[in-house]
Motif scaffolding. Structure first.
Motif, PDB file in Angstrom:
ATOM      1  N   ASN A   1      34.379  16.081  81.547  1.00  0.00           N
ATOM      2  CA  ASN A   1      33.983  17.355  80.912  1.00  0.00           C
ATOM      3  C   ASN A   1      33.081  17.177  79.703  1.00  0.00           C
ATOM      4  O   ASN A   1      33.202  17.894  78.718  1.00  0.00           O
ATOM      5  CB  ASN A   1      35.224  18.162  80.497  1.00  0.00           C
ATOM      6  CG  ASN A   1      36.156  18.365  81.661  1.00  0.00           C
ATOM      7  OD1 ASN A   1      35.705  18.699  82.749  1.00  0.00           O
ATOM      8  ND2 ASN A   1      37.437  18.116  81.450  1.00  0.00           N
ATOM      9  N   MET A   2      32.201  16.226  79.784  1.00  0.00           N
ATOM     10  CA  MET A   2      31.296  16.003  78.659  1.00  0.00           C
ATOM     11  C   MET A   2      29.866  16.342  79.085  1.00  0.00           C
ATOM     12  O   MET A   2      29.421  15.939  80.155  1.00  0.00           O
ATOM     13  CB  MET A   2      31.367  14.540  78.251  1.00  0.00           C
ATOM     14  CG  MET A   2      30.505  14.226  77.060  1.00  0.00           C
ATOM     15  SD  MET A   2      30.456  12.447  76.837  1.00  0.00           S
ATOM     16  CE  MET A   2      29.210  12.336  75.610  1.00  0.00           C
ATOM     17  N   GLN A   3      29.194  17.109  78.235  1.00  0.00           N
ATOM     18  CA  GLN A   3      27.783  17.399  78.535  1.00  0.00           C
ATOM     19  C   GLN A   3      26.915  16.313  77.923  1.00  0.00           C
ATOM     20  O   GLN A   3      27.197  15.849  76.817  1.00  0.00           O
ATOM     21  CB  GLN A   3      27.390  18.746  77.930  1.00  0.00           C
ATOM     22  CG  GLN A   3      27.925  19.909  78.723  1.00  0.00           C
ATOM     23  CD  GLN A   3      27.184  21.201  78.428  1.00  0.00           C
ATOM     24  OE1 GLN A   3      26.439  21.287  77.457  1.00  0.00           O
ATOM     25  NE2 GLN A   3      27.390  22.189  79.265  1.00  0.00           N
ATOM     26  N   PHE A   4      25.898  15.918  78.641  1.00  0.00           N
ATOM     27  CA  PHE A   4      24.994  14.922  78.075  1.00  0.00           C
ATOM     28  C   PHE A   4      23.560  15.221  78.500  1.00  0.00           C
ATOM     29  O   PHE A   4      23.318  15.821  79.546  1.00  0.00           O
ATOM     30  CB  PHE A   4      25.409  13.495  78.459  1.00  0.00           C
ATOM     31  CG  PHE A   4      25.410  13.232  79.940  1.00  0.00           C
ATOM     32  CD1 PHE A   4      26.476  13.645  80.733  1.00  0.00           C
ATOM     33  CD2 PHE A   4      24.346  12.569  80.537  1.00  0.00           C
ATOM     34  CE1 PHE A   4      26.483  13.406  82.103  1.00  0.00           C
ATOM     35  CE2 PHE A   4      24.347  12.328  81.909  1.00  0.00           C
ATOM     36  CZ  PHE A   4      25.419  12.744  82.688  1.00  0.00           C
ATOM     37  N   TYR A   5      22.643  14.809  77.637  1.00  0.00           N
ATOM     38  CA  TYR A   5      21.221  15.021  77.902  1.00  0.00           C
ATOM     39  C   TYR A   5      20.636  13.805  78.597  1.00  0.00           C
ATOM     40  O   TYR A   5      20.979  12.671  78.261  1.00  0.00           O
ATOM     41  CB  TYR A   5      20.457  15.228  76.593  1.00  0.00           C
ATOM     42  CG  TYR A   5      20.609  16.619  76.038  1.00  0.00           C
ATOM     43  CD1 TYR A   5      19.719  17.622  76.396  1.00  0.00           C
ATOM     44  CD2 TYR A   5      21.640  16.917  75.176  1.00  0.00           C
ATOM     45  CE1 TYR A   5      19.870  18.903  75.895  1.00  0.00           C
ATOM     46  CE2 TYR A   5      21.798  18.200  74.669  1.00  0.00           C
ATOM     47  CZ  TYR A   5      20.897  19.179  75.038  1.00  0.00           C
ATOM     48  OH  TYR A   5      21.052  20.449  74.548  1.00  0.00           O
ATOM     49  N   ILE A   6      19.755  14.051  79.530  1.00  0.00           N
ATOM     50  CA  ILE A   6      18.973  12.965  80.118  1.00  0.00           C
ATOM     51  C   ILE A   6      17.556  13.140  79.569  1.00  0.00           C
ATOM     52  O   ILE A   6      16.883  14.134  79.875  1.00  0.00           O
ATOM     53  CB  ILE A   6      18.988  13.028  81.657  1.00  0.00           C
ATOM     54  CG1 ILE A   6      20.432  12.960  82.152  1.00  0.00           C
ATOM     55  CG2 ILE A   6      18.139  11.913  82.263  1.00  0.00           C
ATOM     56  CD1 ILE A   6      20.610  13.142  83.633  1.00  0.00           C
ATOM     57  N   PRO A   7      17.128  12.240  78.687  1.00  0.00           N
ATOM     58  CA  PRO A   7      15.866  12.459  77.966  1.00  0.00           C
ATOM     59  C   PRO A   7      14.652  12.045  78.802  1.00  0.00           C
ATOM     60  O   PRO A   7      14.097  10.963  78.624  1.00  0.00           O
ATOM     61  CB  PRO A   7      16.031  11.565  76.738  1.00  0.00           C
ATOM     62  CG  PRO A   7      16.899  10.449  77.211  1.00  0.00           C
ATOM     63  CD  PRO A   7      17.757  10.965  78.313  1.00  0.00           C
ATOM     64  N   ILE A   8      14.227  12.935  79.683  1.00  0.00           N
ATOM     65  CA  ILE A   8      13.100  12.629  80.584  1.00  0.00           C
ATOM     66  C   ILE A   8      11.909  12.126  79.768  1.00  0.00           C
ATOM     67  O   ILE A   8      11.225  11.183  80.142  1.00  0.00           O
ATOM     68  CB  ILE A   8      12.683  13.892  81.372  1.00  0.00           C
ATOM     69  CG1 ILE A   8      13.828  14.348  82.276  1.00  0.00           C
ATOM     70  CG2 ILE A   8      11.404  13.639  82.175  1.00  0.00           C
ATOM     71  CD1 ILE A   8      13.531  15.615  83.048  1.00  0.00           C
ATOM     72  N   HIS A   9      11.700  12.766  78.617  1.00  0.00           N
ATOM     73  CA  HIS A   9      10.506  12.458  77.849  1.00  0.00           C
ATOM     74  C   HIS A   9      10.549  11.102  77.171  1.00  0.00           C
ATOM     75  O   HIS A   9       9.524  10.557  76.761  1.00  0.00           O
ATOM     76  CB  HIS A   9      10.256  13.562  76.816  1.00  0.00           C
ATOM     77  CG  HIS A   9       8.825  13.896  76.728  1.00  0.00           C
ATOM     78  ND1 HIS A   9       8.020  13.427  75.719  1.00  0.00           N
ATOM     79  CD2 HIS A   9       8.041  14.579  77.567  1.00  0.00           C
ATOM     80  CE1 HIS A   9       6.804  13.851  75.943  1.00  0.00           C
ATOM     81  NE2 HIS A   9       6.783  14.545  77.047  1.00  0.00           N
ATOM     82  N   ALA A  10      11.753  10.533  77.043  1.00  0.00           N
ATOM     83  CA  ALA A  10      11.863   9.225  76.380  1.00  0.00           C
ATOM     84  C   ALA A  10      11.489   8.097  77.343  1.00  0.00           C
ATOM     85  O   ALA A  10      11.155   6.996  76.902  1.00  0.00           O
ATOM     86  CB  ALA A  10      13.284   9.034  75.866  1.00  0.00           C
TER      87      ALA A  10
END
Ligand code: HEM
Length: 142
Positions: free
Chosen positions: A36-45
């Protein structure tokens, strides 16, 4: 044209990052995430990582896609996420790229394009990635 579109999407992916949520405890590479954890996938990185794209990662080099995305990414296609991957990836990536090709083909039959000397290279994140001060070009009729 596909190579140029892919390289533009690699360096300047319009979608900055995407969000996912874990349903259960999961391990992604070296990272362990709880449920139940939200996380970002940094496409731009991704194009800022020379381990993924090599030391020339910051250079606009369409020929890296000459033999397709799998070859360009060294079979690590998760390093090219402009349209995301998997079941929630962009439903219309083919339409979007075809549209660009049609528009560019129509323009390039009539004009040669050069960058205006007033163009200043800077990006801004306004929901999607944009040129911060516009993209001034000069159209030369042919
Ligand atoms: C260069 C143009 C485009 C880019 C870079 C792009 C990128 C993306 C990305 C990264 C996602 C994944 C979002 C996520 O996982 O949270 C996505 C999803 C989606 N895109 Fe695109 N897109 C483009 C054009 C389009 C167009 C033209 C359409 C429709 C006419 C479209 C329709 C959608 C839809 C419906 C989804 C959601 C899919 C789902 O959640 O199952 N996209 N897009």
């Amino acid at each position: 044209m596909s190579m140029i579109i892919n390289e533009s999407l690699r360096l300047y992916a319009p979608v900055y990052s995407i969000v996912r949520e874990t349903k259960k405890k999961v391990r992604i590479g070296k990272v362990k995430l709880p449920a139940n954890m939200q996380f970002y996938i940094p496409i731009h990185a991704l194009p800022h990582d020379p381990q993924l794209w090599g030391e020339d990662t910051h250079i606009f080099k369409p020929e890296r896609f000459a033999e397709g995305v799998a070859k360009a990414t060294n079979n690590n296609i998760a390093s090219f996420l402009a349209f995301s991957l998997g079941p929630r990836s962009c439903v219309d990536c083919n339409f979007a790229t075809t549209e660009v090709k049609v528009a560019l083909s129509m323009i390039l039959q009539r004009y040669r394009i050069t960058l205006s000397p007033v163009y200043a290279h800077a990006l801004v994140h306004l929901l999607t990635i944009h040129p911060a001060h516009g993209l001034q070009i000069i159209l030369h009729p042919i």
